[in-house]
Design an enzyme around this catalytic site. Structure first.
Site, PDB file in Angstrom:
ATOM      1  N   SER A 143     -24.825   2.301  10.632  1.00  0.00           N
ATOM      2  CA  SER A 143     -24.295   1.956  12.128  1.00  0.00           C
ATOM      3  C   SER A 143     -22.694   1.466  12.479  1.00  0.00           C
ATOM      4  CB  SER A 143     -25.460   0.378  12.305  1.00  0.00           C
ATOM      5  OG  SER A 143     -24.519   0.156  13.564  1.00  0.00           O
ATOM      6  N   TYR A 156     -28.170  -8.401  10.526  1.00  0.00           N
ATOM      7  CA  TYR A 156     -28.350  -6.164  10.460  1.00  0.00           C
ATOM      8  C   TYR A 156     -26.518  -5.650  10.123  1.00  0.00           C
ATOM      9  CZ  TYR A 156     -28.787  -1.828  12.724  1.00  0.00           C
ATOM     10  OH  TYR A 156     -29.310  -0.373  12.692  1.00  0.00           O
TER      11      TYR A 156
HETATM   12  P1  NAD Z   1     -37.235   3.499  13.353  1.00  0.00           P
HETATM   13  O1  NAD Z   1     -38.246   2.093  13.515  1.00  0.00           O
HETATM   14  O2  NAD Z   1     -37.287   4.529  14.460  1.00  0.00           O
HETATM   15  O3  NAD Z   1     -37.418   4.222  11.692  1.00  0.00           O
HETATM   16  C1  NAD Z   1     -37.028   3.373  10.976  1.00  0.00           C
HETATM   17  C2  NAD Z   1     -38.432   3.436   9.540  1.00  0.00           C
HETATM   18  O4  NAD Z   1     -38.183   2.659   9.196  1.00  0.00           O
HETATM   19  C3  NAD Z   1     -39.846   3.796  10.184  1.00  0.00           C
HETATM   20  O5  NAD Z   1     -39.760   5.275   9.204  1.00  0.00           O
HETATM   21  C4  NAD Z   1     -40.163   2.051   9.405  1.00  0.00           C
HETATM   22  O6  NAD Z   1     -41.558   2.645   8.794  1.00  0.00           O
HETATM   23  C5  NAD Z   1     -39.698   2.910   7.962  1.00  0.00           C
HETATM   24  N1  NAD Z   1     -39.361   0.949   7.574  1.00  0.00           N
HETATM   25  C6  NAD Z   1     -39.444   0.246   7.456  1.00  0.00           C
HETATM   26  N2  NAD Z   1     -39.831  -0.962   7.149  1.00  0.00           N
HETATM   27  C7  NAD Z   1     -40.015  -0.167   5.951  1.00  0.00           C
HETATM   28  C8  NAD Z   1     -39.892  -0.885   4.105  1.00  0.00           C
HETATM   29  N3  NAD Z   1     -39.796  -2.442   4.123  1.00  0.00           N
HETATM   30  N4  NAD Z   1     -40.111   0.200   3.939  1.00  0.00           N
HETATM   31  C9  NAD Z   1     -40.509   1.276   4.134  1.00  0.00           C
HETATM   32  N5  NAD Z   1     -40.361   1.914   4.804  1.00  0.00           N
HETATM   33  C10 NAD Z   1     -39.990   0.762   6.305  1.00  0.00           C
HETATM   34  O7  NAD Z   1     -35.791   3.069  13.772  1.00  0.00           O
HETATM   35  P2  NAD Z   1     -34.638   4.609  13.620  1.00  0.00           P
HETATM   36  O8  NAD Z   1     -34.155   3.686  14.733  1.00  0.00           O
HETATM   37  O9  NAD Z   1     -34.601   5.385  13.658  1.00  0.00           O
HETATM   38  O10 NAD Z   1     -33.710   3.480  11.956  1.00  0.00           O
HETATM   39  C11 NAD Z   1     -33.395   4.424  11.057  1.00  0.00           C
HETATM   40  C12 NAD Z   1     -31.738   4.088  11.111  1.00  0.00           C
HETATM   41  O11 NAD Z   1     -30.769   3.788  11.095  1.00  0.00           O
HETATM   42  C13 NAD Z   1     -32.227   2.350   9.856  1.00  0.00           C
HETATM   43  O12 NAD Z   1     -30.956   1.831   9.286  1.00  0.00           O
HETATM   44  C14 NAD Z   1     -30.924   1.727  11.256  1.00  0.00           C
HETATM   45  O13 NAD Z   1     -30.130   0.683  11.387  1.00  0.00           O
HETATM   46  C15 NAD Z   1     -30.212   2.403  12.042  1.00  0.00           C
HETATM   47  N6  NAD Z   1     -29.347   2.807  12.573  1.00  0.00           N
HETATM   48  C16 NAD Z   1     -29.816   3.570  13.878  1.00  0.00           C
HETATM   49  C17 NAD Z   1     -29.775   3.010  15.493  1.00  0.00           C
HETATM   50  C18 NAD Z   1     -30.551   2.745  16.963  1.00  0.00           C
HETATM   51  O14 NAD Z   1     -29.534   2.869  17.605  1.00  0.00           O
HETATM   52  N7  NAD Z   1     -31.800   3.761  16.262  1.00  0.00           N
HETATM   53  C19 NAD Z   1     -28.388   3.194  15.400  1.00  0.00           C
HETATM   54  C20 NAD Z   1     -27.702   3.215  14.370  1.00  0.00           C
HETATM   55  C21 NAD Z   1     -28.109   2.895  12.747  1.00  0.00           C
END
Ligand code: NAD
Length: 261
Positions: A143, A156
């Site tokens: 991130s 985070y």
């Molecule tokens: P999201 O909430 O859409 O997806 C998260 C996923 O993680 C889901 O499939 C959920 O079921 C899974 N998950 C949660 N807890 C879990 C567990 N204990 N075991 C297995 N799976 C689990 O979120 P997203 O925005 O797609 O985020 C995905 C990644 O991207 C994360 O690591 C997040 O930190 C990172 N990220 C997101 C953003 C953003 O702006 N959305 C920015 C930078 C980084």
């Protein structure tokens, strides 16, 4: 179909960025293991869709990223069933927004386990399988918060900074084995994870929804646009190409200029 014959595990791929990554890898022929939580019927629909996209196989594995034994078992099951673990994408993640003095300890522990420690356990279990084949791609979704901080996201930011350090270390350990280890650092991507933090940010900063969108989320991104999950997925795919084999130990920003400021 340059990934035909390769097997990929994408953690946290029932939603958001992970799902886009799984689809992109499947379109190029990879056998896919998806993982994460959610509605069983929706997950099964997505699994069968992935098997159509790759013209082969896709499996759902319910391993909980807070449980090291389940993580190792998922990797070993994949190797047993498909004969290899060629690509792992450490993507599962959760978020919680609160000042450190109010941050619940259980939530801190969950963020550290899911966003940080699970990547270490995935790599520990997968590297021996990759070394055996002399080829591997390890990609973690870090991130912009692996490089800079924002208030009220102590767990985070801590976890994401650690992902960048883990990436560099394992890249050095695997550099002569045909394995690359990188992380991608998106800015704000419009997914359920971002949508869900709007109410917390509204209450912790006393803002309206519009203020959170414009003055907090997009305030950080000079482009004033959300990154898309498909853009992150396209870069993941690039890292899997032979052309990308010189890229290892890198933390690649996709943040609309956020961390340039
Ligand atoms: P999201 O909430 O859409 O997806 C998260 C996923 O993680 C889901 O499939 C959920 O079921 C899974 N998950 C949660 N807890 C879990 C567990 N204990 N075991 C297995 N799976 C689990 O979120 P997203 O925005 O797609 O985020 C995905 C990644 O991207 C994360 O690591 C997040 O930190 C990172 N990220 C997101 C953003 C953003 O702006 N959305 C920015 C930078 C980084």
């Amino acid at each position: 179909m340059f990934l035909k014959g390769k097997t990929a595990i994408v953690t946290g791929s029932t939603s958001g960025i992970g799902l886009a990554m799984a689809r992109a890898l499947a379109v190029k022929g990879a056998t896919i293991v998806i993982n994460g939580f959610g509605d069983a019927e929706a997950i099964e629909r997505e699994r069968s869709n992935l098997a159509i996209l790759n013209g082969g196989e896709a499996r759902y594995d319910p391993a909980d990223m807070t449980k090291p034994d389940e993580i190792a078992a998922m990797v070993d099951r994949t190797a047993e069933e498909f004969g290899a673990v060629d690509i792992i994408v450490n993507n599962a993640g959760i978020q919680h927004v609160a000042p450190i003095e109010d941050f619940p300890v259980d939530t801190f522990n969950a963020i550290i386990a899911i966003n940080m420690a699970s990547a270490w356990h995935m790599m520990r279990a997968a590297v021996p399988h990759m070394k055996k084949r002399g080829w591997g791609r390890i990609i973690s979704t870090a991130s912009a918060h692996s490089l800079v901080a924002s208030p009220n996201k102590s767990a985070y930011v801590m976890a994401k900074h650690a992902i960048a350090g883990l990436t560099k270390t394992v890249a050095l350990e695997t550099a002569t084995h045909g394995i690359t280890v990188n992380c991608i650092s998106p800015g704000y991507v419009w997914t359920p994870l971002v949508e869900q933090q709007i109410p917390d940010t509204m209450s912790s900063r006393g803002m309206t929804r519009e203020q959170v969108m414009n003055d907090v989320l997009l305030a950080a991104q000079p482009t004033k646009e959300f990154v898309t999950a498909e853009q992150v997925a396209a870069f993941t795919l690039y890292l899997c190409r032979e052309d990308a084999k010189a890229i290892t130990g890198a933390n690649i920003s996709m943040d609309g200029g956020w961390t340039a400021a």
